[in-house]
Write a protein that holds these residues in place. Structure first.
Motif, PDB file in Angstrom:
ATOM      1  N   ASN A  12       0.822  -1.216   0.000  1.00 30.18           N
ATOM      2  CA  ASN A  12       0.000   0.000   0.000  1.00 30.18           C
ATOM      3  C   ASN A  12       0.853   1.263   0.000  1.00 30.18           C
ATOM      4  OD1 ASN A  12      -2.454  -1.300  -0.241  1.00 30.18           O
ATOM      5  ND2 ASN A  12      -2.552  -1.737   1.953  1.00 30.18           N
ATOM      6  N   GLU A  31      10.725   2.981   5.031  1.00 24.43           N
ATOM      7  CA  GLU A  31      10.402   1.612   5.444  1.00 24.43           C
ATOM      8  C   GLU A  31      11.410   1.206   6.521  1.00 24.43           C
ATOM      9  OE1 GLU A  31       8.280  -1.040   5.258  1.00 24.43           O
ATOM     10  OE2 GLU A  31       9.816  -1.979   6.525  1.00 24.43           O
ATOM     11  N   GLN A  32      10.897   0.719   7.652  1.00 20.83           N
ATOM     12  CA  GLN A  32      11.801   0.451   8.778  1.00 20.83           C
ATOM     13  C   GLN A  32      12.767  -0.717   8.531  1.00 20.83           C
ATOM     14  OE1 GLN A  32       9.421  -0.497  12.208  1.00 20.83           O
ATOM     15  NE2 GLN A  32       8.301  -2.124  11.168  1.00 20.83           N
ATOM     16  N   GLN A  37       8.777  -6.518   3.781  1.00 18.87           N
ATOM     17  CA  GLN A  37       9.261  -7.480   4.782  1.00 18.87           C
ATOM     18  C   GLN A  37       8.124  -8.044   5.642  1.00 18.87           C
ATOM     19  OE1 GLN A  37      11.701  -5.839   7.857  1.00 18.87           O
ATOM     20  NE2 GLN A  37      10.068  -4.569   8.682  1.00 18.87           N
ATOM     21  N   THR A  39       3.556  -8.018   5.876  1.00 19.52           N
ATOM     22  CA  THR A  39       2.419  -8.739   5.287  1.00 19.52           C
ATOM     23  C   THR A  39       2.564  -8.930   3.782  1.00 19.52           C
ATOM     24  OG1 THR A  39       1.156  -7.503   6.916  1.00 19.52           O
ATOM     25  CG2 THR A  39      -0.088  -8.850   5.385  1.00 19.52           C
ATOM     26  N   SER A  40       3.170  -7.950   3.106  1.00 15.41           N
ATOM     27  CA  SER A  40       3.160  -7.984   1.639  1.00 15.41           C
ATOM     28  C   SER A  40       4.086  -9.027   1.022  1.00 15.41           C
ATOM     29  CB  SER A  40       3.475  -6.593   1.078  1.00 15.41           C
ATOM     30  OG  SER A  40       2.481  -5.681   1.467  1.00 15.41           O
ATOM     31  N   THR A  44      -1.019 -15.206   0.129  1.00 21.08           N
ATOM     32  CA  THR A  44      -1.188 -16.431  -0.662  1.00 21.08           C
ATOM     33  C   THR A  44      -0.776 -16.172  -2.112  1.00 21.08           C
ATOM     34  OG1 THR A  44      -3.039 -16.962   0.789  1.00 21.08           O
ATOM     35  CG2 THR A  44      -2.835 -18.305  -1.160  1.00 21.08           C
ATOM     36  N   LEU A  46      -2.186 -14.262  -4.600  1.00 21.60           N
ATOM     37  CA  LEU A  46      -3.208 -14.337  -5.644  1.00 21.60           C
ATOM     38  C   LEU A  46      -3.763 -12.958  -5.944  1.00 21.60           C
ATOM     39  CD1 LEU A  46      -5.252 -17.410  -4.360  1.00 21.60           C
ATOM     40  CD2 LEU A  46      -3.382 -17.384  -6.038  1.00 21.60           C
ATOM     41  N   VAL A 195      10.432   5.392  11.111  1.00 16.41           N
ATOM     42  CA  VAL A 195       9.861   6.679  11.512  1.00 16.41           C
ATOM     43  C   VAL A 195       9.642   6.627  13.023  1.00 16.41           C
ATOM     44  CG1 VAL A 195       7.918   8.260  11.294  1.00 16.41           C
ATOM     45  CG2 VAL A 195       8.785   7.062   9.278  1.00 16.41           C
ATOM     46  N   GLY A 373      -7.285  -3.986   3.252  1.00 12.19           N
ATOM     47  CA  GLY A 373      -6.914  -4.024   1.835  1.00 12.19           C
ATOM     48  C   GLY A 373      -6.374  -5.381   1.432  1.00 12.19           C
ATOM     49  N   ILE A 375      -3.753  -7.319  -1.632  1.00 14.69           N
ATOM     50  CA  ILE A 375      -2.736  -7.054  -2.659  1.00 14.69           C
ATOM     51  C   ILE A 375      -3.468  -6.695  -3.959  1.00 14.69           C
ATOM     52  CG2 ILE A 375      -0.981  -8.154  -4.129  1.00 14.69           C
ATOM     53  CD1 ILE A 375       0.300  -8.289  -1.570  1.00 14.69           C
ATOM     54  N   THR A 376      -4.525  -7.455  -4.255  1.00 13.92           N
ATOM     55  CA  THR A 376      -5.268  -7.301  -5.507  1.00 13.92           C
ATOM     56  C   THR A 376      -5.822  -5.884  -5.700  1.00 13.92           C
ATOM     57  OG1 THR A 376      -5.976  -9.575  -5.086  1.00 13.92           O
ATOM     58  CG2 THR A 376      -7.060  -8.424  -6.903  1.00 13.92           C
TER      59      THR A 376
HETATM   60  C1  FAD Z   1      -1.891 -14.935   5.153  1.00 13.18           C
HETATM   61  C2  FAD Z   1      -2.302 -13.840   4.226  1.00 13.18           C
HETATM   62  C3  FAD Z   1      -2.711 -14.158   2.935  1.00 13.18           C
HETATM   63  C4  FAD Z   1      -3.081 -13.150   2.067  1.00 13.18           C
HETATM   64  N1  FAD Z   1      -3.389 -13.484   0.780  1.00 13.18           N
HETATM   65  C5  FAD Z   1      -3.725 -12.515  -0.092  1.00 13.18           C
HETATM   66  C6  FAD Z   1      -3.950 -12.849  -1.452  1.00 13.18           C
HETATM   67  O1  FAD Z   1      -3.776 -14.001  -1.897  1.00 13.18           O
HETATM   68  N2  FAD Z   1      -4.347 -11.867  -2.287  1.00 13.18           N
HETATM   69  C7  FAD Z   1      -4.501 -10.579  -1.865  1.00 13.18           C
HETATM   70  O2  FAD Z   1      -4.912  -9.759  -2.685  1.00 13.18           O
HETATM   71  N3  FAD Z   1      -4.247 -10.217  -0.587  1.00 13.18           N
HETATM   72  C8  FAD Z   1      -3.834 -11.151   0.303  1.00 13.18           C
HETATM   73  N4  FAD Z   1      -3.543 -10.822   1.596  1.00 13.18           N
HETATM   74  C9  FAD Z   1      -3.670  -9.414   2.028  1.00 13.18           C
HETATM   75  C10 FAD Z   1      -2.422  -8.596   1.693  1.00 13.18           C
HETATM   76  O3  FAD Z   1      -1.248  -9.352   1.870  1.00 13.18           O
HETATM   77  C11 FAD Z   1      -2.355  -7.356   2.589  1.00 13.18           C
HETATM   78  O4  FAD Z   1      -3.566  -6.673   2.525  1.00 13.18           O
HETATM   79  C12 FAD Z   1      -1.263  -6.386   2.174  1.00 13.18           C
HETATM   80  O5  FAD Z   1      -0.024  -7.046   2.015  1.00 13.18           O
HETATM   81  C13 FAD Z   1      -1.119  -5.280   3.204  1.00 13.18           C
HETATM   82  O6  FAD Z   1      -0.087  -4.420   2.768  1.00 13.18           O
HETATM   83  P1  FAD Z   1       0.350  -3.164   3.615  1.00 13.18           P
HETATM   84  O7  FAD Z   1       1.253  -2.353   2.766  1.00 13.18           O
HETATM   85  O8  FAD Z   1      -0.848  -2.473   4.158  1.00 13.18           O
HETATM   86  O9  FAD Z   1       1.109  -3.767   4.890  1.00 13.18           O
HETATM   87  P2  FAD Z   1       2.595  -4.348   5.030  1.00 13.18           P
HETATM   88  O10 FAD Z   1       3.004  -5.138   3.866  1.00 13.18           O
HETATM   89  O11 FAD Z   1       2.675  -5.019   6.346  1.00 13.18           O
HETATM   90  O12 FAD Z   1       3.506  -3.044   5.052  1.00 13.18           O
HETATM   91  C14 FAD Z   1       3.579  -2.168   6.153  1.00 13.18           C
HETATM   92  C15 FAD Z   1       5.032  -1.762   6.302  1.00 13.18           C
HETATM   93  O13 FAD Z   1       5.126  -0.673   7.211  1.00 13.18           O
HETATM   94  C16 FAD Z   1       6.386  -0.760   7.843  1.00 13.18           C
HETATM   95  N5  FAD Z   1       6.395   0.066   9.048  1.00 13.18           N
HETATM   96  C17 FAD Z   1       5.616  -0.089  10.151  1.00 13.18           C
HETATM   97  N6  FAD Z   1       5.924   0.858  11.075  1.00 13.18           N
HETATM   98  C18 FAD Z   1       6.904   1.636  10.538  1.00 13.18           C
HETATM   99  C19 FAD Z   1       7.626   2.770  11.005  1.00 13.18           C
HETATM  100  N7  FAD Z   1       7.408   3.300  12.213  1.00 13.18           N
HETATM  101  N8  FAD Z   1       8.563   3.316  10.183  1.00 13.18           N
HETATM  102  C20 FAD Z   1       8.807   2.792   8.945  1.00 13.18           C
HETATM  103  N9  FAD Z   1       8.143   1.718   8.472  1.00 13.18           N
HETATM  104  C21 FAD Z   1       7.203   1.141   9.242  1.00 13.18           C
HETATM  105  C22 FAD Z   1       6.523  -2.250   8.117  1.00 13.18           C
HETATM  106  O14 FAD Z   1       7.867  -2.637   8.314  1.00 13.18           O
HETATM  107  C23 FAD Z   1       5.900  -2.873   6.868  1.00 13.18           C
HETATM  108  O15 FAD Z   1       6.878  -3.272   5.908  1.00 13.18           O
HETATM  109  C24 FAD Z   1      -3.106 -11.792   2.498  1.00 13.18           C
HETATM  110  C25 FAD Z   1      -2.676 -11.480   3.790  1.00 13.18           C
HETATM  111  C26 FAD Z   1      -2.245 -12.494   4.635  1.00 13.18           C
HETATM  112  C27 FAD Z   1      -1.711 -12.150   5.987  1.00 13.18           C
END
Ligand code: FAD
Length: 521
Positions: A12, A31-32, A37, A39-40, A44, A46, A195, A373, A375-376
């Motif tokens: 995101n 990015e910390q 590193q 959830t992303s 799975t 997809l 941050v 949210g 990935i899709t």
């Molecule tokens: C088991 C599982 C299966 C899934 N399967 C699917 C799928 O098949 N298809 C799909 O569409 N979605 C899927 N999802 C959902 C999808 O993976 C998540 O919605 C998405 O990855 C969330 O992304 P994000 O950027 O919000 O969070 P994240 O990827 O977690 O990124 C947040 C980032 O913020 C950083 N951060 C936090 N605090 C700080 C700070 N103070 N300073 C600097 N950086 C910081 C963290 O290190 C981290 O890297 C799945 C999720 C899970 C858990």
């Protein structure tokens, strides 16, 4: 002063950075740790509409995700590809008893006692086929498992199945390619940079970070909190804002086993507990099985696949495969935490997977918090985020990401075989596996990475499993890799093929190179 400061280098944060940078907004992202590193890189993997969300009447989310599949596929045909899913049908399969559909069916057909009737699955698949305006992906069909090869690895009691389409996505590479494209459009991407505090100062934010060069202060007109599982922590402890909005941390674990069957289709297995899991061909020699849904109590980075979760997945899959799947088959596990918007649902499975963008303007400069949210839906989420921020950036340009390829993705959706053959004709010393791997990872940029090398020796040291010094250099210079884990578990999955000694050698090499040229990227 920057326009936008983004906390978090998951899909995101990086998706918003790319979209904003392409609209002329000046962006800094911190990015910390490593990009993707958290959830992303633990999904799975997809691009899917989420067939099971139909049972929760999540039509908006399903439609948006289904529409996105083909848009995304066309923009990144190297890291995403169509997949067929085989859904065996058997009369034992049950609903989660808390879904709107199961409650409705319980009222009108109480004698079904929570079973999922075949006609309902067919109706769901009809909606799945039609809701999202499918053009590239083939439609649903029925299978006779007694004659179709997909029936061979399964127990003989499964005689009928439905087969439908979704897409695979290399999740961690998606994040890195978004970050690279954002940078190419002017964004500043900082990894290993945490941050520590964000404070409203007059009409802007003052953000303090701690990175490889020590603490630094940045100023930005708006702040985006894309901290994933840390979103609540950032609101309370970094921005120090009182908020009633909550995130529900739901852990999902996967197991990777030795290859369990010989065809290229995936399975969608329904359980007797109302849940579903997938079994997916993975990295050529393996099978990926997941996922679980467990409320997560500890720190997000402590998420691991517990023994109970592993055994649950083994038992679930063994109800379908003719040969039971055992602990001995498991070669790797991984776990991630879904940062879901807390909608008060009873079970972790039922909590909404839709995203919520909440804008906080109390006291001046805006803060946009991202909850949930998929990935899709990351690209659509980024568009919605910029729509929310538009009032603060009056000259903001319009949407642009729908038809712009990601780096290396500028070739046709069905062009992987041609591109691989072309790479092999210029670099005949590559094995079929090596050439195919490079095209799937880098697309049209694979040729740039190899340059004018005439032999494997020209690519420098061989670290094992086809990873060469030339590729490592590319990953460090262009893809923000800083240590072996970044390379073998996120930029690639070569960790499945490399020994601990080989991984240690990669680490040593990278550390030496970083010390010699700390300015890489
Ligand atoms: C088991 C599982 C299966 C899934 N399967 C699917 C799928 O098949 N298809 C799909 O569409 N979605 C899927 N999802 C959902 C999808 O993976 C998540 O919605 C998405 O990855 C969330 O992304 P994000 O950027 O919000 O969070 P994240 O990827 O977690 O990124 C947040 C980032 O913020 C950083 N951060 C936090 N605090 C700080 C700070 N103070 N300073 C600097 N950086 C910081 C963290 O290190 C981290 O890297 C799945 C999720 C899970 C858990």
């Amino acid at each position: 002063m920057a326009d936008l400061f983004i906390i978090g280098g998951g899909i995101n944060g990086c998706g918003i950075a790319r979209d904003a940078a392409g609209r002329g907004v000046s962006v800094i992202l911190a990015e910390q740790g490593d990009l993707a590193q958290a959830t992303s890189s633990s999904s799975t993997k997809l691009f899917h509409g989420g067939l099971r969300y139909l049972e929760y009447f999540e039509f908006r989310l399903v439609r948006e995700a289904l529409e996105e599949r083909e848009t995304l596929l066309a923009a990144m045909p190297h890291i995403s590809w169509p997949m067929r899913f085989v859904l065996p049908w058997h009369s034992d399969m049950r609903f989660d008893n808390d879904t709107p559909t199961s409650r409705l069916l319980g009222l009108v057909m109480p004698w079904m006692k929570g079973r999922r009737p075949a006609w309902l699955i067919r109706l769901g698949l009809f909606l799945y086929d039609t809701l999202g305006g499918r053009k590239i992906l083939p439609a649903t069909r029925t299978l006779d498992l007694r004659t179709d090869p997909a029936g061979k690895p399964l127990q003989p009691k499964f005689r009928h199945a439905y087969e439908y389409s979704d897409c695979w996505i290399e999740d961690a590479r998606l994040v890195v390619l978004n970050a690279r494209d954002a940078q190419a459009r002017g964004a500043r991407i900082m990894v290993q940079t945490r941050v520590i505090s964000a404070t409203r100062t007059g009409d802007h934010w003052q953000v303090v970070t701690n990175g490889p060069d020590g603490p630094a202060t940045h100023h930005a007109r708006a702040l985006v909190n894309a901290g994933g599982p840390w979103v609540g922590d950032i609101i309370r402890n970094v921005a120090r804002i009182n908020s009633t909005e909550g995130v529900r941390l739901v852990r999902g674990s996967h197991i990777v086993t030795r290859k369990l069957y010989d065809h290229d289709r995936c399975y969608f297995f329904q359980g007797t507990d109302g849940r579903i899991i997938f079994a997916i061909p993975y990295e050529q020699d393996f099978t990926l099985i997941g996922t679980t849904d467990q409320d997560h109590q500890g720190a997000p980075k402590e998420a691991v696949c517990t023994d109970e979760e592993r055994d649950y997945l083994l038992a679930f899959a063994s109800k379908y495969f003719a040969k039971p799947v055992t602990r001995d088959d498991v070669v790797w596990t991984y776990s991630g935490v879904r940062p879901l918007y807390n909608d008060g649902a009873k079970s972790a499975t039922a909590a909404t997977r839709d995203y919520v963008l909440s804008l906080d303007q109390t006291g001046g400069a805006p803060l946009l918090n991202v909850f949930g949210g998929k990935i899709t839906t990351y690209r659509r989420l980024a568009e919605s985020a910029l729509e929310k921020l538009k009032p603060f950036f009056p000259g903001l340009q319009g949407k642009w990401t729908a038809h712009q390829p990601l780096p290396g993705g500028n070739f046709p959706v069905d062009g992987v075989a041609d591109l691989t053959a072309c790479l092999k004709s210029v670099h005949p010393y590559l094995s079929d596996y090596h050439a195919a791997r490079l095209i799937r990872a880098y697309g049209t940029e694979a040729a740039t990475m190899l340059g004018d090398a005439r032999s494997l020796a020209d690519l420098g040291r061989d670290f094992g499993a086809t990873l060469t010094e030339a590729e490592l250099r590319w990953l460090m210079t262009h893809e923000y890799a800083r240590c072996a884990a970044d390379v073998v578990w996120r930029r690639s999955k070569l960790g499945l093929r490399l020994t601990p000694l080989q991984i240690a050698a990669i680490d040593d090499h990278m550390t030496t190179r970083l010390t010699a040229t700390p300015a890489a990227e």
